[in-house]
Scaffold this motif. Structure first.
Motif, mmCIF file in Angstrom:
data_model
loop_
_atom_site.group_PDB
_atom_site.id
_atom_site.type_symbol
_atom_site.label_atom_id
_atom_site.label_comp_id
_atom_site.label_asym_id
_atom_site.label_seq_id
_atom_site.Cartn_x
_atom_site.Cartn_y
_atom_site.Cartn_z
ATOM 1 N N GLU A 18 -27.251 112.538 71.119
ATOM 2 C CA GLU A 18 -28.714 112.755 71.054
ATOM 3 C C GLU A 18 -29.068 114.174 71.461
ATOM 4 O O GLU A 18 -29.860 114.831 70.799
ATOM 5 C CB GLU A 18 -29.432 111.767 71.974
ATOM 6 C CG GLU A 18 -29.623 110.418 71.355
ATOM 7 C CD GLU A 18 -30.628 109.570 72.133
ATOM 8 O OE1 GLU A 18 -31.122 110.033 73.159
ATOM 9 O OE2 GLU A 18 -30.902 108.452 71.694
ATOM 10 N N MET A 22 -30.858 116.857 68.989
ATOM 11 C CA MET A 22 -32.293 116.945 69.262
ATOM 12 C C MET A 22 -32.912 118.189 68.631
ATOM 13 O O MET A 22 -33.913 118.110 67.921
ATOM 14 C CB MET A 22 -32.512 116.960 70.765
ATOM 15 C CG MET A 22 -33.882 116.453 71.166
ATOM 16 S SD MET A 22 -34.084 116.532 72.909
ATOM 17 C CE MET A 22 -32.946 115.287 73.465
ATOM 18 N N MET A 25 -32.765 118.274 64.707
ATOM 19 C CA MET A 25 -33.682 117.328 64.057
ATOM 20 C C MET A 25 -35.076 117.923 63.866
ATOM 21 O O MET A 25 -35.815 117.520 62.986
ATOM 22 C CB MET A 25 -33.808 116.059 64.899
ATOM 23 C CG MET A 25 -32.622 115.135 64.790
ATOM 24 S SD MET A 25 -32.575 114.328 63.182
ATOM 25 C CE MET A 25 -31.418 113.029 63.490
ATOM 26 N N LEU B 143 -33.225 106.298 63.572
ATOM 27 C CA LEU B 143 -33.177 107.714 63.978
ATOM 28 C C LEU B 143 -34.568 108.332 64.030
ATOM 29 O O LEU B 143 -34.907 109.054 64.968
ATOM 30 C CB LEU B 143 -32.319 108.520 62.989
ATOM 31 C CG LEU B 143 -30.809 108.410 63.122
ATOM 32 C CD1 LEU B 143 -30.122 109.266 62.068
ATOM 33 C CD2 LEU B 143 -30.356 108.881 64.499
ATOM 34 N N TYR B 144 -35.372 108.055 63.024
ATOM 35 C CA TYR B 144 -36.723 108.645 62.984
ATOM 36 C C TYR B 144 -37.563 108.158 64.161
ATOM 37 O O TYR B 144 -38.280 108.933 64.788
ATOM 38 C CB TYR B 144 -37.440 108.280 61.672
ATOM 39 C CG TYR B 144 -36.851 108.906 60.439
ATOM 40 C CD1 TYR B 144 -35.900 109.920 60.529
ATOM 41 C CD2 TYR B 144 -37.240 108.495 59.170
ATOM 42 C CE1 TYR B 144 -35.352 110.486 59.398
ATOM 43 C CE2 TYR B 144 -36.702 109.060 58.031
ATOM 44 C CZ TYR B 144 -35.749 110.047 58.144
ATOM 45 O OH TYR B 144 -35.215 110.611 57.024
ATOM 46 N N ARG B 146 -36.516 107.155 66.952
ATOM 47 C CA ARG B 146 -35.992 107.697 68.200
ATOM 48 C C ARG B 146 -36.327 109.192 68.357
ATOM 49 O O ARG B 146 -36.751 109.640 69.410
ATOM 50 C CB ARG B 146 -34.469 107.496 68.227
ATOM 51 C CG ARG B 146 -33.789 107.996 69.471
ATOM 52 C CD ARG B 146 -34.103 107.145 70.650
ATOM 53 N NE ARG B 146 -33.510 107.665 71.859
ATOM 54 C CZ ARG B 146 -34.069 107.588 73.049
ATOM 55 N NH1 ARG B 146 -35.228 107.007 73.204
ATOM 56 N NH2 ARG B 146 -33.470 108.065 74.098
ATOM 57 N N PHE B 147 -36.124 109.959 67.303
ATOM 58 C CA PHE B 147 -36.234 111.407 67.428
ATOM 59 C C PHE B 147 -37.637 111.958 67.173
ATOM 60 O O PHE B 147 -37.981 113.004 67.684
ATOM 61 C CB PHE B 147 -35.249 112.101 66.482
ATOM 62 C CG PHE B 147 -33.856 112.116 67.031
ATOM 63 C CD1 PHE B 147 -33.414 113.168 67.806
ATOM 64 C CD2 PHE B 147 -32.990 111.060 66.798
ATOM 65 C CE1 PHE B 147 -32.135 113.181 68.334
ATOM 66 C CE2 PHE B 147 -31.713 111.057 67.316
ATOM 67 C CZ PHE B 147 -31.283 112.114 68.095
ATOM 68 N N TYR B 148 -38.405 111.297 66.338
ATOM 69 C CA TYR B 148 -39.701 111.885 65.984
ATOM 70 C C TYR B 148 -40.897 111.114 66.527
ATOM 71 O O TYR B 148 -41.986 111.660 66.597
ATOM 72 C CB TYR B 148 -39.853 111.971 64.456
ATOM 73 C CG TYR B 148 -38.806 112.819 63.794
ATOM 74 C CD1 TYR B 148 -37.885 112.258 62.916
ATOM 75 C CD2 TYR B 148 -38.714 114.174 64.068
ATOM 76 C CE1 TYR B 148 -36.913 113.026 62.317
ATOM 77 C CE2 TYR B 148 -37.739 114.953 63.474
ATOM 78 C CZ TYR B 148 -36.839 114.373 62.598
ATOM 79 O OH TYR B 148 -35.869 115.133 62.014
#
Lengths: 270, 200
Positions: A18, A22, A25, B143-144, B146-148
């Motif tokens: 992660e 990070m 992304m 993923l989206y 979690r990350f965005y």
């Protein structure tokens, strides 16, 4: 043991992955809707959802007569609970602090005046915080509300002023060196109202920065006048001869300012 | 980690707004939309990669929120519930698209000229978009979110209606797959060159 170790290593592996991804992304950017897009969207959803109810929609004039509670609720939801709780928290802390100081630290014969000085400063800062500049989207929402801007801002002023007033009431009866708690309540309510109105009206007219500066200057002037020219100061003991006339004048000035603000708002809205 | 809403965080109290909306105060809906429009649009756009479609799906999502509130429903936790609706709206969209023999994702319709013109700036983005679209939709969603969308694993589990460990393994699998893509691209001599020569 091995199972536990494996779970731990999986968690660590995920954390590492992660962290590693990070920043990368963030490059996947997307178009960003503008506040106008958001307003359009709100209008479309409401229109789509309320088609059958459209005819029954309440007219704004009805809100002005019977919808004060709705107006208060709309202001509550407009700023959100957290924002209001933060404002309330700040006012409670400051009131307790100045109340405690008036009771325990300040000499008895000065406690009443100290309280007036402190409570008026608190209301100036509370108004400044509650009427702080909004982001573009919120300002637009406010303009497009079913309630007039004048009604929205006036209700917000009443909410802040009313809360501060209620908070301060118990201190009228516990601050030492005062014979009449009710008279003292009157003595500090008028300066509180005066400074709240001054800060509010000036913020509406010239923005919060200018308003805060001028209000603090007036407050400082009043504080200074108490020492050198008590005849024009709001921050005096009730037994001073100038007490009633100054209080009356400041009350009239506050109402005049509020009236002028209301008339200018109405003109702008028409 | 999160994509900011742009909305002032201090005014955030979604569940209270939802309760007010359920009680008939329609202004509460405005505040909710202003708080979540950007990030919701970001989530749906990343899934469908088509601006117009994303706008329609955002509208559909919020329409469902409004209707639920009209019926008096107030979720315990608004944000996971909102993204659960959005996810279902996207799934419905893909189902409909597949029955119309359309591509489930319109990402190929993204303007290509932009990549060449602003190659330096957009090469990384383009590579990432392509790499993400090699993943399965469930992995990508995890993923989206979690990350965005700034959701915890617990909240993602709520959105996707999965056990928390499954969510973690989806995120982990997705990231490992991206890692492999990156390694392969580096072995092949750099993905930036591929993008600039028009393979993107």
């Amino acid at each position: 043991m091995r199972g536990g170790g494996s779970v731990k290593s999986e968690r660590e592996e995920l954390d590492e992955l992660e962290k590693k991804w990070m920043s990368r992304m963030t490059s996947f950017t997307t178009p960003v809707p503008t506040p106008e897009d958001t307003l359009d969207l709100i209008a479309r959803v409401k229109e789509q959802a309320q088609k059958p109810e459209k005819q029954a929609e309440v007219a704004p004039s009805d809100h002005q007569t019977g919808g004060w509670m709705d107006l208060i609720i709309s202001q509550w939801s407009f700023y959100g609970m957290r924002s209001w709780l933060m404002s309330a928290g700040w006012m409670i802390c400051f009131s307790l602090m100045i109340g405690a100081q008036s009771i325990t630290i300040v000499p008895k014969d000065e406690a009443g005046v100290f309280w007036i000085q402190a409570v008026t400063l608190t209301i100036v800062l509370s108004i400044a915080y509650t009427f702080r500049p909004q982001n573009e989207g919120m300002a637009m929402l406010e303009r497009l509300s079913v309630y007039s801007l004048a009604a929205q801002t006036f209700v917000r002023l009443c909410m802040v002023m009313g809360f501060q007033w209620i908070l301060a009431i118990p201190f009228s009866f516990v601050i030492p060196g005062l014979d009449n708690g009710w008279l003292f309540l009157w003595q500090w309510t008028i300066p509180l109202f005066f400074f709240a109105v001054i800060t509010f009206v000036m913020a509406e007219r010239w923005g919060m920065g200018a308003s805060l500066s001028v209000s603090l200057m007036i407050w400082g002037g009043q504080w200074f006048a108490r020492k050198v020219l008590p005849e024009v100061s709001l921050m005096v003991q009730t037994e001073e001869l100038s007490f009633r006339p100054v209080q009356l004048v400041s009350l009239v000035v506050a109402f005049l300012l509020l009236g002028a603000w209301y008339i200018s708002q109405r003109r702008r809205e028409i | 980690m999160s994509e900011s809403d742009g909305a002032d965080r201090s005014i955030e109290n979604d569940e209270a707004s939802m309760r007010e909306l359920a009680e008939g105060n329609h202004h509460a809906f405005d505040a909710l939309v202003f708080r979540h429009h950007r990030s919701l649009f970001g989530y749906i756009y990343r899934l469908v990669l088509h601006e117009r479609t994303a706008e329609d799906l955002v509208q559909e999502t919020l329409m469902r929120v409004f209707q639920q509130a009209e019926e008096g429903f107030v979720p315990e936790r608004f944000k996971p519930w909102l993204y659960r609706i959005a996810t279902n709206v996207c799934k419905d969209h893909w189902k409909k698209a597949s029955t119309r023999h359309e591509r489930p994702m319109e990402w190929l319709q993204e303007p290509k000229g932009e990549v060449v013109t602003f190659a330096d700036r957009h090469a990384d983005r383009q590579w990432l978009v392509e790499a993400l679209h090699t993943l399965s939709i469930p992995n990508r969603m995890a993923l989206y979110l979690r990350f965005y969308q700034d959701l915890t694993y617990g909240e993602i589990a709520e959105v996707l209606d999965l056990p928390i460990n499954t969510v973690k393994s989806r995120v982990s699998r997705g990231l490992k797959a991206l890692e492999n893509h990156l390694n392969e691209a580096n072995d092949e001599g750099g993905w930036e060159c591929e993008v600039r020569t028009g393979r993107a």
